[in-house]
Design an enzyme around this catalytic site. Structure first.
Site, mmCIF file in Angstrom:
data_model
loop_
_atom_site.group_PDB
_atom_site.id
_atom_site.type_symbol
_atom_site.label_atom_id
_atom_site.label_comp_id
_atom_site.label_asym_id
_atom_site.label_seq_id
_atom_site.Cartn_x
_atom_site.Cartn_y
_atom_site.Cartn_z
ATOM 1 N N TYR A 31 19.384 -0.478 9.074
ATOM 2 C CA TYR A 31 19.959 -1.644 9.735
ATOM 3 C C TYR A 31 21.361 -1.314 10.242
ATOM 4 O O TYR A 31 21.753 -1.719 11.326
ATOM 5 C CB TYR A 31 20.030 -2.826 8.761
ATOM 6 N N ASN A 54 11.128 -11.553 13.987
ATOM 7 C CA ASN A 54 10.500 -10.922 15.142
ATOM 8 C C ASN A 54 9.345 -11.776 15.653
ATOM 9 O O ASN A 54 8.696 -12.481 14.884
ATOM 10 C CB ASN A 54 10.014 -9.528 14.770
ATOM 11 N N CYS A 62 8.949 -2.975 11.745
ATOM 12 C CA CYS A 62 10.051 -3.297 10.836
ATOM 13 C C CYS A 62 9.915 -2.516 9.537
ATOM 14 O O CYS A 62 10.873 -2.358 8.800
ATOM 15 C CB CYS A 62 10.113 -4.794 10.552
ATOM 16 N N HIS A 63 8.740 -2.010 9.277
ATOM 17 C CA HIS A 63 8.567 -1.245 8.040
ATOM 18 C C HIS A 63 9.252 0.109 8.153
ATOM 19 O O HIS A 63 9.411 0.805 7.170
ATOM 20 C CB HIS A 63 7.081 -1.084 7.747
ATOM 21 N N GLU A 89 2.907 7.254 6.502
ATOM 22 C CA GLU A 89 3.497 8.001 7.609
ATOM 23 C C GLU A 89 4.069 9.318 7.146
ATOM 24 O O GLU A 89 4.552 10.106 7.937
ATOM 25 C CB GLU A 89 4.586 7.142 8.248
#
Length: 110
Positions: A31, A54, A62-63, A89
């Site tokens: 952030y 959002n 956002c993750h 990921e």
DNA sequence: TCATTGGCTATCA
DNA sequence: CTGATAGCCAATG
């Protein structure tokens, strides 16, 4: 002032959402970095507000946005969900923090 | 204007 | 190193 579509959001939110979408898969951002990139390093909290507000959760990764110290922070759909996605990921997580967090960090303008 | 927030930094155990 | 705690600050509604 031009008229904006309903999908367009006001200043900060729109910038934040757009910036987050620039983050590629397998990378994470914070952030604070986002806030700094937008020009307000102290507006990190507002970044979180923007992300949770959002327009479409699936559209905004956002993750992939975590705290400055690598902790996951929060998530609308639950922290476990966020954790799961990040691990998927390729991000290693221990407890509620990312391991080698800096290694996965994506910086804007670099 | 006030209250709220998915944060940041600093400090201590 | 991890975690818990305390002040701070800026946009949204």
């Amino acid at each position: 002032m031009e008229k904006r579509s309903k999908l367009e959001l006001s200043g900060f939110r729109g910038k934040v959402l757009a910036s987050v979408q620039l983050v590629p898969r397998g990378r994470v951002t914070t952030y604070g970095e986002l806030a700094r990139f937008l020009g307000c390093p102290k507006a990190a909290r507002v970044i979180g507000q923007a992300l949770k507000r959002n327009p479409r959760l699936e559209r905004i990764p956002c993750h992939r946005v975590v705290r400055a110290d690598g902790s996951l922070g929060g998530y609308v759909a639950g922290l476990e969900r966020k954790k799961n996605l990040l691990i998927k990921e390729g991000v290693k997580i221990r407890g509620n923090k990312i391991v080698n967090f800096k290694k996965f960090l994506f910086q804007f303008g670099c």
